[in-house]
Design a protein around this motif. Structure first.
Motif, PDB file in Angstrom:
ATOM      1  N   ARG A  15       0.830  -1.213   0.000  1.00 51.72           N
ATOM      2  CA  ARG A  15       0.000   0.000   0.000  1.00 51.72           C
ATOM      3  C   ARG A  15       0.864   1.263   0.000  1.00 51.72           C
ATOM      4  NH1 ARG A  15      -4.676   2.628  -1.165  1.00 51.72           N
ATOM      5  NH2 ARG A  15      -5.206   4.082   0.479  1.00 51.72           N
ATOM      6  N   VAL A  16       1.850   1.335   0.894  1.00 50.35           N
ATOM      7  CA  VAL A  16       2.684   2.536   0.992  1.00 50.35           C
ATOM      8  C   VAL A  16       3.543   2.698  -0.256  1.00 50.35           C
ATOM      9  CG1 VAL A  16       4.559   3.643   2.285  1.00 50.35           C
ATOM     10  CG2 VAL A  16       2.636   2.627   3.508  1.00 50.35           C
ATOM     11  N   SER A  17       4.043   1.614  -0.821  1.00 48.62           N
ATOM     12  CA  SER A  17       4.850   1.743  -2.041  1.00 48.62           C
ATOM     13  C   SER A  17       4.000   2.305  -3.188  1.00 48.62           C
ATOM     14  CB  SER A  17       5.507   0.430  -2.429  1.00 48.62           C
ATOM     15  OG  SER A  17       4.561  -0.549  -2.769  1.00 48.62           O
ATOM     16  N   ARG A  18       2.734   1.887  -3.276  1.00 48.28           N
ATOM     17  CA  ARG A  18       1.841   2.455  -4.302  1.00 48.28           C
ATOM     18  C   ARG A  18       1.564   3.928  -4.052  1.00 48.28           C
ATOM     19  NH1 ARG A  18      -3.311  -0.678  -4.422  1.00 48.28           N
ATOM     20  NH2 ARG A  18      -2.383  -1.542  -2.592  1.00 48.28           N
ATOM     21  N   LEU A  19       1.308   4.282  -2.794  1.00 47.45           N
ATOM     22  CA  LEU A  19       1.071   5.687  -2.462  1.00 47.45           C
ATOM     23  C   LEU A  19       2.287   6.543  -2.812  1.00 47.45           C
ATOM     24  CD1 LEU A  19      -0.703   5.246   0.997  1.00 47.45           C
ATOM     25  CD2 LEU A  19      -1.742   6.205  -1.080  1.00 47.45           C
ATOM     26  N   ALA A  20       3.472   6.053  -2.488  1.00 49.31           N
ATOM     27  CA  ALA A  20       4.706   6.797  -2.766  1.00 49.31           C
ATOM     28  C   ALA A  20       4.932   6.955  -4.267  1.00 49.31           C
ATOM     29  CB  ALA A  20       5.888   6.092  -2.115  1.00 49.31           C
ATOM     30  N   GLU A  21       4.647   5.908  -5.038  1.00 49.92           N
ATOM     31  CA  GLU A  21       4.818   5.978  -6.499  1.00 49.92           C
ATOM     32  C   GLU A  21       3.881   7.000  -7.124  1.00 49.92           C
ATOM     33  OE1 GLU A  21       4.258   2.057  -8.062  1.00 49.92           O
ATOM     34  OE2 GLU A  21       6.054   1.279  -7.055  1.00 49.92           O
ATOM     35  N   ARG A  22       2.683   7.128  -6.582  1.00 46.78           N
ATOM     36  CA  ARG A  22       1.671   8.032  -7.148  1.00 46.78           C
ATOM     37  C   ARG A  22       1.803   9.464  -6.648  1.00 46.78           C
ATOM     38  NH1 ARG A  22      -3.199   3.732  -6.390  1.00 46.78           N
ATOM     39  NH2 ARG A  22      -2.628   2.395  -8.134  1.00 46.78           N
ATOM     40  N   ALA A  23       2.486   9.665  -5.550  1.00 39.86           N
ATOM     41  CA  ALA A  23       2.620  11.007  -4.968  1.00 39.86           C
ATOM     42  C   ALA A  23       3.617  11.837  -5.773  1.00 39.86           C
ATOM     43  CB  ALA A  23       3.087  10.895  -3.522  1.00 39.86           C
ATOM     44  N   PRO A  24       3.386  13.147  -5.843  1.00 43.93           N
ATOM     45  CA  PRO A  24       4.368  14.006  -6.517  1.00 43.93           C
ATOM     46  C   PRO A  24       5.740  13.912  -5.834  1.00 43.93           C
ATOM     47  CG  PRO A  24       2.312  15.190  -6.150  1.00 43.93           C
ATOM     48  CD  PRO A  24       2.213  13.895  -5.388  1.00 43.93           C
ATOM     49  N   LYS A  25       6.785  14.052  -6.612  1.00 45.17           N
ATOM     50  CA  LYS A  25       8.157  13.943  -6.117  1.00 45.17           C
ATOM     51  C   LYS A  25       8.388  14.882  -4.931  1.00 45.17           C
ATOM     52  CE  LYS A  25      12.926  14.373  -7.918  1.00 45.17           C
ATOM     53  NZ  LYS A  25      13.523  13.992  -6.741  1.00 45.17           N
ATOM     54  N   ASP A  26       8.960  14.343  -3.890  1.00 44.13           N
ATOM     55  CA  ASP A  26       9.356  15.085  -2.689  1.00 44.13           C
ATOM     56  C   ASP A  26       8.179  15.707  -1.930  1.00 44.13           C
ATOM     57  OD1 ASP A  26      12.055  14.478  -3.104  1.00 44.13           O
ATOM     58  OD2 ASP A  26      12.326  16.244  -4.380  1.00 44.13           O
ATOM     59  N   GLN A  27       6.957  15.207  -2.149  1.00 42.59           N
ATOM     60  CA  GLN A  27       5.796  15.732  -1.430  1.00 42.59           C
ATOM     61  C   GLN A  27       5.225  14.714  -0.451  1.00 42.59           C
ATOM     62  OE1 GLN A  27       4.247  18.591  -5.049  1.00 42.59           O
ATOM     63  NE2 GLN A  27       2.738  17.878  -3.613  1.00 42.59           N
TER      64      GLN A  27
END
Length: 172
Positions: A123-135
């Motif tokens: 779940r967290v890896s998917r959230l991190a991949e979809r989040a804008p860089k450095d946000q």
């Protein structure tokens, strides 16, 4: 015709005879910043008319705010991986200093999650991949959470942005 402080690279253009538009070179103006703009006297509009006197105004871009958080719900493991996404870029280490988790009479010490911990959590890896860089940040508590205890977490007032000087105005 118009100056902006702090300086921002971009272009100005007239729309009609009374509206001047600024397009920053970057996708948007830096967040968490207070700007002052000044239109010089004598500046000519598209129709040739000139402004009699200088005009100055100020505006702010939004300060740091949380847009998304994980986990949610009432039942969690004792060592969950937490995820926060923000409306602008952050320095992960600096913003983590303003994150607080508490419950059952304890305030928990936190640490940033490792890349391996992030990749191991689907779940967290998917959230991190979809989040804008450095946000975003991902983090864990240094000790396990107490069993059968309700916990809260917040990003406290004063949390810094990596884009501008304005600080987060209130806990959330």
């Amino acid at each position: 015709p118009v100056g902006i402080k702090p300086k921002v690279e971009g272009t100005w253009r007239w729309i009609g005879t009374e509206t001047l538009v600024f397009k920053p070179k970057a996708d948007r103006l830096p967040m968490a910043t207070e700007y002052t703009a000044a239109l010089r006297s004598g500046t000519k509009a598209a129709d040739g008319s000139a402004f009699d006197k200088a005009v100055e105004w100020s505006f702010k871009t939004p300060p740091l705010e949380v847009e998304r958080w994980y986990p949610t719900g009432s039942s969690q493991p004792r060592r969950p991986l937490f995820f926060l996404q923000f409306n602008q870029r952050v320095d992960r280490e600096k913003v983590l200093e303003y994150v607080k988790i508490w419950g059952g009479g304890n305030i928990y010490d936190l640490r940033l999650a490792t890349d391996a911990e992030i990749q191991d959590d689907e779940r967290v890896s998917r959230l991190a991949e979809r989040a804008p860089k450095d946000q975003w940040i991902a983090f864990k508590t240094k000790s396990p959470l107490k069993v059968a205890t309700q916990f809260k977490f917040a990003v406290q007032e004063g949390a810094p942005s990596a884009e501008g000087a304005l600080k987060k105005p209130k806990d959330s």
